[in-house]
Write a protein that holds these residues in place. Structure first.
Motif, PDB file in Angstrom:
ATOM      1  N   MET A   1       0.836  -1.185   0.000  1.00  0.00           N
ATOM      2  CA  MET A   1       0.000   0.000   0.000  1.00  0.00           C
ATOM      3  C   MET A   1       0.883   1.251   0.000  1.00  0.00           C
ATOM      4  N   SER A   2       0.505   2.223  -0.799  1.00  0.00           N
ATOM      5  CA  SER A   2       1.273   3.452  -0.941  1.00  0.00           C
ATOM      6  C   SER A   2       0.994   4.394   0.232  1.00  0.00           C
ATOM      7  N   LYS A   3       2.041   5.020   0.720  1.00  0.00           N
ATOM      8  CA  LYS A   3       1.910   5.984   1.809  1.00  0.00           C
ATOM      9  C   LYS A   3       1.314   7.284   1.269  1.00  0.00           C
ATOM     10  N   ILE A   4       0.371   7.876   2.012  1.00  0.00           N
ATOM     11  CA  ILE A   4      -0.245   9.143   1.625  1.00  0.00           C
ATOM     12  C   ILE A   4       0.536  10.269   2.304  1.00  0.00           C
ATOM     13  N   LEU A   5       1.021  11.218   1.512  1.00  0.00           N
ATOM     14  CA  LEU A   5       1.839  12.314   2.029  1.00  0.00           C
ATOM     15  C   LEU A   5       1.198  13.656   1.718  1.00  0.00           C
ATOM     16  N   THR A   6       1.416  14.619   2.592  1.00  0.00           N
ATOM     17  CA  THR A   6       0.891  15.967   2.374  1.00  0.00           C
ATOM     18  C   THR A   6       1.933  16.839   1.688  1.00  0.00           C
ATOM     19  N   ALA A   7       1.479  17.961   1.153  1.00  0.00           N
ATOM     20  CA  ALA A   7       2.382  18.927   0.527  1.00  0.00           C
ATOM     21  C   ALA A   7       3.397  19.429   1.545  1.00  0.00           C
ATOM     22  N   GLU A   8       2.958  19.646   2.780  1.00  0.00           N
ATOM     23  CA  GLU A   8       3.866  20.132   3.825  1.00  0.00           C
ATOM     24  C   GLU A   8       4.986  19.135   4.096  1.00  0.00           C
ATOM     25  N   GLU A   9       4.672  17.838   4.097  1.00  0.00           N
ATOM     26  CA  GLU A   9       5.715  16.823   4.299  1.00  0.00           C
ATOM     27  C   GLU A   9       6.727  16.864   3.162  1.00  0.00           C
ATOM     28  N   VAL A  10       6.241  16.983   1.947  1.00  0.00           N
ATOM     29  CA  VAL A  10       7.130  17.013   0.788  1.00  0.00           C
ATOM     30  C   VAL A  10       8.002  18.270   0.820  1.00  0.00           C
ATOM     31  N   LYS A  11       7.408  19.409   1.157  1.00  0.00           N
ATOM     32  CA  LYS A  11       8.148  20.680   1.183  1.00  0.00           C
ATOM     33  C   LYS A  11       9.349  20.643   2.120  1.00  0.00           C
ATOM     34  N   ARG A  12       9.278  19.850   3.185  1.00  0.00           N
ATOM     35  CA  ARG A  12      10.391  19.785   4.144  1.00  0.00           C
ATOM     36  C   ARG A  12      11.623  19.090   3.573  1.00  0.00           C
ATOM     37  N   HIS A  13      11.472  18.406   2.476  1.00  0.00           N
ATOM     38  CA  HIS A  13      12.588  17.668   1.864  1.00  0.00           C
ATOM     39  C   HIS A  13      13.071  18.426   0.632  1.00  0.00           C
ATOM     40  N   ASN A  14      13.678  19.569   0.880  1.00  0.00           N
ATOM     41  CA  ASN A  14      14.062  20.475  -0.200  1.00  0.00           C
ATOM     42  C   ASN A  14      15.542  20.846  -0.182  1.00  0.00           C
ATOM     43  N   THR A  15      16.362  19.980   0.406  1.00  0.00           N
ATOM     44  CA  THR A  15      17.804  20.230   0.427  1.00  0.00           C
ATOM     45  C   THR A  15      18.519  19.069  -0.247  1.00  0.00           C
ATOM     46  N   ARG A  16      19.781  19.266  -0.533  1.00  0.00           N
ATOM     47  CA  ARG A  16      20.576  18.221  -1.184  1.00  0.00           C
ATOM     48  C   ARG A  16      20.618  16.936  -0.351  1.00  0.00           C
ATOM     49  N   LYS A  17      20.496  17.073   0.963  1.00  0.00           N
ATOM     50  CA  LYS A  17      20.533  15.896   1.834  1.00  0.00           C
ATOM     51  C   LYS A  17      19.248  15.081   1.779  1.00  0.00           C
ATOM     52  N   SER A  18      18.161  15.692   1.366  1.00  0.00           N
ATOM     53  CA  SER A  18      16.874  15.002   1.264  1.00  0.00           C
ATOM     54  C   SER A  18      16.033  15.683   0.183  1.00  0.00           C
ATOM     55  N   VAL A  19      15.922  15.020  -0.953  1.00  0.00           N
ATOM     56  CA  VAL A  19      15.235  15.596  -2.113  1.00  0.00           C
ATOM     57  C   VAL A  19      13.998  14.763  -2.450  1.00  0.00           C
ATOM     58  N   TRP A  20      12.841  15.336  -2.143  1.00  0.00           N
ATOM     59  CA  TRP A  20      11.579  14.722  -2.551  1.00  0.00           C
ATOM     60  C   TRP A  20      10.942  15.639  -3.573  1.00  0.00           C
ATOM     61  N   MET A  21      10.175  15.051  -4.473  1.00  0.00           N
ATOM     62  CA  MET A  21       9.407  15.837  -5.432  1.00  0.00           C
ATOM     63  C   MET A  21       8.168  15.072  -5.832  1.00  0.00           C
ATOM     64  N   VAL A  22       7.223  15.806  -6.400  1.00  0.00           N
ATOM     65  CA  VAL A  22       5.970  15.217  -6.837  1.00  0.00           C
ATOM     66  C   VAL A  22       5.915  15.270  -8.355  1.00  0.00           C
ATOM     67  N   ILE A  23       5.549  14.139  -8.963  1.00  0.00           N
ATOM     68  CA  ILE A  23       5.320  14.079 -10.401  1.00  0.00           C
ATOM     69  C   ILE A  23       4.021  13.305 -10.589  1.00  0.00           C
ATOM     70  N   ARG A  24       3.044  13.961 -11.205  1.00  0.00           N
ATOM     71  CA  ARG A  24       1.714  13.368 -11.413  1.00  0.00           C
ATOM     72  C   ARG A  24       1.130  12.802 -10.120  1.00  0.00           C
ATOM     73  N   ASN A  25       1.222  13.608  -9.063  1.00  0.00           N
ATOM     74  CA  ASN A  25       0.652  13.289  -7.745  1.00  0.00           C
ATOM     75  C   ASN A  25       1.312  12.108  -7.042  1.00  0.00           C
ATOM     76  N   GLU A  26       2.415  11.610  -7.571  1.00  0.00           N
ATOM     77  CA  GLU A  26       3.187  10.565  -6.907  1.00  0.00           C
ATOM     78  C   GLU A  26       4.416  11.223  -6.287  1.00  0.00           C
ATOM     79  N   VAL A  27       4.796  10.802  -5.086  1.00  0.00           N
ATOM     80  CA  VAL A  27       5.925  11.402  -4.371  1.00  0.00           C
ATOM     81  C   VAL A  27       7.148  10.506  -4.530  1.00  0.00           C
ATOM     82  N   TYR A  28       8.264  11.130  -4.884  1.00  0.00           N
ATOM     83  CA  TYR A  28       9.509  10.407  -5.121  1.00  0.00           C
ATOM     84  C   TYR A  28      10.619  10.976  -4.248  1.00  0.00           C
TER      85      TYR A  28
END
Length: 154
Positions: free
Chosen positions: A1-28
């Motif tokens: 089952m896929s984990k459901i993440l919020t925009a705020e959770e994704v926004k916190r991963h915005n540095t070279r040490k932790s890079v998350w992004m959203v593409i077509r509503n999937e979080v990578y």
């Protein structure tokens, strides 16, 4: 089952040490891929913690690149948490990378996430503004013509 993440959770991963992004509503989580990215690290770091759907699609990634995404997927963006809440830095209202949310499935009604800002006063270049000045100049010229005719005849 896929984990459901919020925009705020994704926004916190915005540095070279932790890079998350959203593409077509999937979080990578592409942290481990930053050094391997054929286009260099800048495009990935520019979209870190944000929705990179349109930027990813517009670059024209190969089918192999799209298939590689599967190994970096960590979840799905929660419903209603689309690009309006996490627009990438490279998206400007005049940019080709952000036309409207219907392209990244963030809008369920097919409307843009927000209307573009009005143009600055006096910078409108749409013909209507020019037409007003042409009509005004023509009206003034006609009035001056009548005044000159009346003055010169009498």
């Amino acid at each position: 089952m896929s984990k459901i993440l919020t925009a705020e959770e994704v926004k916190r991963h915005n540095t070279r040490k932790s890079v998350w992004m959203v593409i077509r509503n999937e979080v990578y989580d592409v942290t481990s891929f930053v050094d391997e990215h054929p286009g260099g690290e800048d495009p990935i770091l520019d979209a870190a913690g944000q929705d990179a759907t349109i930027a990813f699609e517009d670059v024209g990634h190969s089918e192999d690149a799209k298939a590689m995404l599967k190994k970096y997927k960590i979840g799905t963006l929660a419903p209603g948490e689309g690009c309006c809440k996490m627009r990438a830095k490279i998206w400007r209202s005049s940019s080709q990378y952000h036309r409207d949310c219907t392209e990244c499935n963030a809008s369920r009604r097919g409307k843009p996430c927000r209307p573009p800002p009005p143009p600055p006063r006096g910078s409108q270049d749409d013909g209507n503004s020019r037409l007003k000045y042409v009509v005004l100049a023509l009206g003034i010229a006609i009035l001056l013509g009548f005044a000159y005719k009346k003055y010169s005849s009498g």
